[in-house]
Write an enzyme that holds these catalytic residues in place. Sequence first.
Site, PDB file in Angstrom:
ATOM      1  CB  SER A  67     -37.383   5.384 -24.168  1.00  0.00           C
ATOM      2  OG  SER A  67     -37.204   5.864 -22.864  1.00  0.00           O
TER       3      SER A  67
ATOM      4  CG  ASP B 111     -35.491  -0.868 -19.420  1.00  0.00           C
ATOM      5  OD1 ASP B 111     -35.282   0.119 -18.684  1.00  0.00           O
ATOM      6  OD2 ASP B 111     -36.261  -0.835 -20.397  1.00  0.00           O
TER       7      ASP B 111
ATOM      8  CG  HIS C  57     -34.068   2.504 -20.982  1.00  0.00           C
ATOM      9  ND1 HIS C  57     -35.389   2.124 -21.032  1.00  0.00           N
ATOM     10  CD2 HIS C  57     -34.047   3.794 -21.425  1.00  0.00           C
ATOM     11  CE1 HIS C  57     -36.131   3.124 -21.454  1.00  0.00           C
ATOM     12  NE2 HIS C  57     -35.342   4.145 -21.714  1.00  0.00           N
TER      13      HIS C  57
END
Length: 410
Positions: free
Chosen positions: A196, A350, A380
């Site tokens: 991320s 995601d 995610h």
Amino acid sequence: MELLSIILWWAAGIIGISYLVILAWAIAYDFAKTRIDPGFDHPWKLRALHWNFIMLFTTGKILEWLGVCSQVVFVRLMTDLRRFKVPPNLYTKDMDFDGVAVRIYLHKTPGLVRRKGFVFFHGGAGLAGSISSYQNICSKIANESDSVVVSVGYRLAPEYPFPTQSEDCHTATVHFMKNAETYGVDPSQIVIGGDSAGGNFATAIAQKLVGRPDLPKLRAQVLIYAGTQAMDFTLPSCQQNARMPFLFCENLAYYGMQYFGKDTSLSDDLLRGSHVPHEMRLKCAKYVSPDNLPERSKQRGYQPIPLAPFKPKVYEQLSNILDVSFSTLFADDAVIQQLPETFIVSCEHDILRDDSLLYKKRLEDNGVKVVWFHAENGFHGVINFFDLGFFSFPLGSEILSRVADFVKHL
């Protein structure tokens, strides 16, 4: 004693009722807001985890309203409560790399040759996450890859404003590269990566290290559902997964504004693209074009949406998020061409899926070797749920094992 018992009984009742009220709110919010694709496996397990996630953030917001602490401080505190054991063949050292806190995962048995090194940057939008909350992830990578892992405890926003986070990661990386042999690591075999926001930091640092003659060349980078651009939030993955746990599109913008220290009222302008000037639309449209994505990614109800009209005042506030130090997709070809071999993980469900796919194409178009794993049932944050017992998602473990295998066989 009787008075004390009454007070404790009363307090327990209040806590219990509060818990049930917040749980009811979390369930109602989830069903009102969340949209899980019918093809996704284990939707109820995901929903149950999402309820806990909503309860955590709701409780934090209540405490913020009451003046007890900020929401982000409460979230950090709660995510750090869980303690993870290190495999018996590893041990850890908490150290300071030129002012940046790190935790190093070392092997008890010396290697026959110097090991590979992996500098890992945790996710959390630059606002949360820590070397403690990622200990299970880093332990697994170190154990399965037979590498020395350095987990970077960069300082967090909003207390430390952007770009402190990326700068801390860069400082720790350079220190490790210069002192790798001290930790039994081959300086020519150093990998950087993260998930991320941490993946975004990795892209920025890899680009920043290009052309540094005083340092060894990076061996590789690992990008796990990394964000690579902040120009276009109307891409197919943003539309298809806008309300998919654990990262809603609106939340990405809201916490993104907090990370950059901007007014959260700018979130809507960010999502609509009002911050993008005309010259950048002309120059960079080719990099974010859906034409660069696989056809299958443009299904599930995708409809092309043009960016909203440009607002100069919004750009004045948000110009730094379009800089290549954050929107790394837009780096010059001369820089991209010098990047190391890359392992990219993208998740179908995601909102940042297409960021990964677009960066993959830029790398490949510039001759950089890419190993790609696309998690069809991924979402995610999935790697953070690889060891939660009944609520575990085995896919998270698979992704980490694939990362470890990539590093091990470089």
